[in-house]
Scaffold this motif. Structure first.
Motif, PDB file in Angstrom:
ATOM      1  N   GLY A 152      14.195  14.975  29.091  1.00  0.00           N
ATOM      2  CA  GLY A 152      15.501  14.796  28.473  1.00  0.00           C
ATOM      3  C   GLY A 152      15.971  13.380  28.718  1.00  0.00           C
ATOM      4  N   ALA A 153      16.423  12.711  27.681  1.00  0.00           N
ATOM      5  CA  ALA A 153      16.901  11.329  27.827  1.00  0.00           C
ATOM      6  C   ALA A 153      18.072  11.249  28.787  1.00  0.00           C
ATOM      7  N   GLN A 154      18.831  12.324  28.899  1.00  0.00           N
ATOM      8  CA  GLN A 154      20.004  12.353  29.762  1.00  0.00           C
ATOM      9  C   GLN A 154      19.660  12.722  31.196  1.00  0.00           C
ATOM     10  N   ASP A 155      18.410  13.108  31.458  1.00  0.00           N
ATOM     11  CA  ASP A 155      17.961  13.511  32.786  1.00  0.00           C
ATOM     12  C   ASP A 155      17.474  12.307  33.592  1.00  0.00           C
ATOM     13  N   TRP A 156      17.069  12.582  34.836  1.00  0.00           N
ATOM     14  CA  TRP A 156      16.579  11.550  35.737  1.00  0.00           C
ATOM     15  C   TRP A 156      15.461  10.716  35.114  1.00  0.00           C
ATOM     16  N   LEU A 157      14.509  11.377  34.447  1.00  0.00           N
ATOM     17  CA  LEU A 157      13.387  10.643  33.873  1.00  0.00           C
ATOM     18  C   LEU A 157      13.847   9.687  32.778  1.00  0.00           C
ATOM     19  N   GLY A 158      14.814  10.120  31.977  1.00  0.00           N
ATOM     20  CA  GLY A 158      15.370   9.224  30.976  1.00  0.00           C
ATOM     21  C   GLY A 158      16.079   8.040  31.606  1.00  0.00           C
ATOM     22  N   LEU A 159      16.786   8.308  32.696  1.00  0.00           N
ATOM     23  CA  LEU A 159      17.525   7.246  33.378  1.00  0.00           C
ATOM     24  C   LEU A 159      16.596   6.183  33.954  1.00  0.00           C
ATOM     25  N   VAL A 160      15.465   6.600  34.511  1.00  0.00           N
ATOM     26  CA  VAL A 160      14.569   5.633  35.157  1.00  0.00           C
ATOM     27  C   VAL A 160      13.392   5.218  34.279  1.00  0.00           C
ATOM     28  N   GLY A 161      13.107   5.984  33.230  1.00  0.00           N
ATOM     29  CA  GLY A 161      11.895   5.733  32.468  1.00  0.00           C
ATOM     30  C   GLY A 161      12.072   5.086  31.112  1.00  0.00           C
ATOM     31  N   ILE A 162      13.240   5.248  30.484  1.00  0.00           N
ATOM     32  CA  ILE A 162      13.416   4.697  29.145  1.00  0.00           C
ATOM     33  C   ILE A 162      13.823   3.230  29.247  1.00  0.00           C
ATOM     34  N   ASP A 163      12.949   2.353  28.759  1.00  0.00           N
ATOM     35  CA  ASP A 163      13.246   0.915  28.727  1.00  0.00           C
ATOM     36  C   ASP A 163      14.298   0.589  27.680  1.00  0.00           C
ATOM     37  N   ARG A 164      14.085   1.143  26.483  1.00  0.00           N
ATOM     38  CA  ARG A 164      15.028   0.882  25.388  1.00  0.00           C
ATOM     39  C   ARG A 164      14.806   1.900  24.271  1.00  0.00           C
ATOM     40  N   LEU A 165      15.816   1.977  23.414  1.00  0.00           N
ATOM     41  CA  LEU A 165      15.784   2.855  22.250  1.00  0.00           C
ATOM     42  C   LEU A 165      16.020   2.021  21.000  1.00  0.00           C
ATOM     43  N   GLU A 166      15.403   2.425  19.916  1.00  0.00           N
ATOM     44  CA  GLU A 166      15.705   1.874  18.599  1.00  0.00           C
ATOM     45  C   GLU A 166      16.159   3.054  17.758  1.00  0.00           C
ATOM     46  N   GLY A 167      17.467   3.190  17.604  1.00  0.00           N
ATOM     47  CA  GLY A 167      18.033   4.332  16.919  1.00  0.00           C
ATOM     48  C   GLY A 167      19.090   4.972  17.791  1.00  0.00           C
ATOM     49  N   SER A 168      19.410   6.197  17.499  1.00  0.00           N
ATOM     50  CA  SER A 168      20.500   6.890  18.178  1.00  0.00           C
ATOM     51  C   SER A 168      20.034   7.625  19.438  1.00  0.00           C
ATOM     52  N   TYR A 169      20.723   7.364  20.523  1.00  0.00           N
ATOM     53  CA  TYR A 169      20.497   8.093  21.772  1.00  0.00           C
ATOM     54  C   TYR A 169      20.724   9.589  21.554  1.00  0.00           C
ATOM     55  N   PHE A 170      21.709   9.940  20.735  1.00  0.00           N
ATOM     56  CA  PHE A 170      22.060  11.347  20.524  1.00  0.00           C
ATOM     57  C   PHE A 170      20.994  12.085  19.711  1.00  0.00           C
ATOM     58  N   THR A 171      20.250  11.362  18.888  1.00  0.00           N
ATOM     59  CA  THR A 171      19.110  11.969  18.205  1.00  0.00           C
ATOM     60  C   THR A 171      18.085  12.432  19.233  1.00  0.00           C
ATOM     61  N   VAL A 172      17.865  11.612  20.264  1.00  0.00           N
ATOM     62  CA  VAL A 172      16.923  11.983  21.322  1.00  0.00           C
ATOM     63  C   VAL A 172      17.467  13.172  22.112  1.00  0.00           C
ATOM     64  N   MET A 173      18.772  13.243  22.282  1.00  0.00           N
ATOM     65  CA  MET A 173      19.378  14.383  22.987  1.00  0.00           C
ATOM     66  C   MET A 173      19.311  15.665  22.170  1.00  0.00           C
ATOM     67  N   GLY A 174      19.120  15.555  20.854  1.00  0.00           N
ATOM     68  CA  GLY A 174      18.945  16.754  20.045  1.00  0.00           C
ATOM     69  C   GLY A 174      19.930  16.951  18.908  1.00  0.00           C
ATOM     70  N   LEU A 175      20.827  15.983  18.684  1.00  0.00           N
ATOM     71  CA  LEU A 175      21.759  16.121  17.563  1.00  0.00           C
ATOM     72  C   LEU A 175      22.238  14.732  17.131  1.00  0.00           C
ATOM     73  N   PRO A 176      21.802  14.264  15.958  1.00  0.00           N
ATOM     74  CA  PRO A 176      22.231  12.944  15.488  1.00  0.00           C
ATOM     75  C   PRO A 176      23.688  12.991  15.015  1.00  0.00           C
TER      76      PRO A 176
END
Length: 194
Positions: A152-176
């Motif tokens: 989950g982008a909002q979880d620990w792994l998202g916090l430490v693992g995602i370098d950057r996004l191109e597009g909507s963060y909320f799309t990754v969370m499951g609802l654009p």
């Protein structure tokens, strides 16, 4: 119209609440398989529409059903929800240090007989290289089994693992939400009042 959410995702519920919308939650088990010839965004849209079809007969004429499905793609490989911790570790091992795409498909099905509105949104996610210990910690400590791609982008792994996004963060969370809000407004759901 009254909004009906057919999703077990706590993230989707929170996003609708954060938009200031009231909704009724309806849940039932729906098979999440898709035809093998579909690719990427087609899969997410197919699954959202397929889920909506399971509720069609139960909708009142003043109800609008919202279903959604999120998939993670590494190249043309679809990484669905992992079956167990070992599969979650394997998925995250494939994603680490890579760029992948997340697609969320949405279906808005009105109960008054109008055709559904179906769309999807894509976000590109860049993961830094993760250590086996980081992946093992995440899988053991968090709940990756209910998430496409095992994170989950909002979880620990998202916090430490995602370098950057191109597009909507909320799309990754499951609802654009940037696409859902105007689509709901067209059905006079969530209209701003004075």
């Amino acid at each position: 119209m009254r909004l009906i959410l057919a999703s077990g995702s706590p993230r989707r519920r929170q996003l609708l609440t954060d938009l200031g919308l009231t909704y009724e939650l309806r849940l039932r088990e729906v098979e999440e398989s898709f035809p093998p010839q579909l690719r990427r965004a087609e899969i997410a849209e197919y699954l959202a529409r397929h889920k909506a079809g399971a509720y069609r007969a139960d909708l009142a004429s003043d109800e609008l059903l919202l279903t959604a499905d999120t998939i993670v793609c590494l190249g043309d490989d679809v990484l669905n929800k992992p079956a167990d911790a070992a599969e979650a570790r394997a998925m995250l091992g494939r994603l680490q240090g890579q760029t992948h795409q997340v697609y969320t498909g949405v279906c808005l099905l009105p109960g008054d007989g109008r055709p559904p509105v179906v769309f999807s949104d894509e976000t590109t996610v860049h993961f830094r290289a993760l250590s086996p210990a980081e992946i093992a910690f995440y899988v053991a400590t968090y709940q990756p089994l209910d998430k496409a791609g095992a994170y989950g982008a909002q979880d620990w792994l998202g916090l430490v693992g995602i370098d950057r996004l191109e597009g909507s963060y909320f799309t990754v969370m499951g609802l654009p939400t940037h696409r859902v809000w105007p689509a709901l407004a067209a059905f006079q759901v969530g209209r701003l009042t004075q």
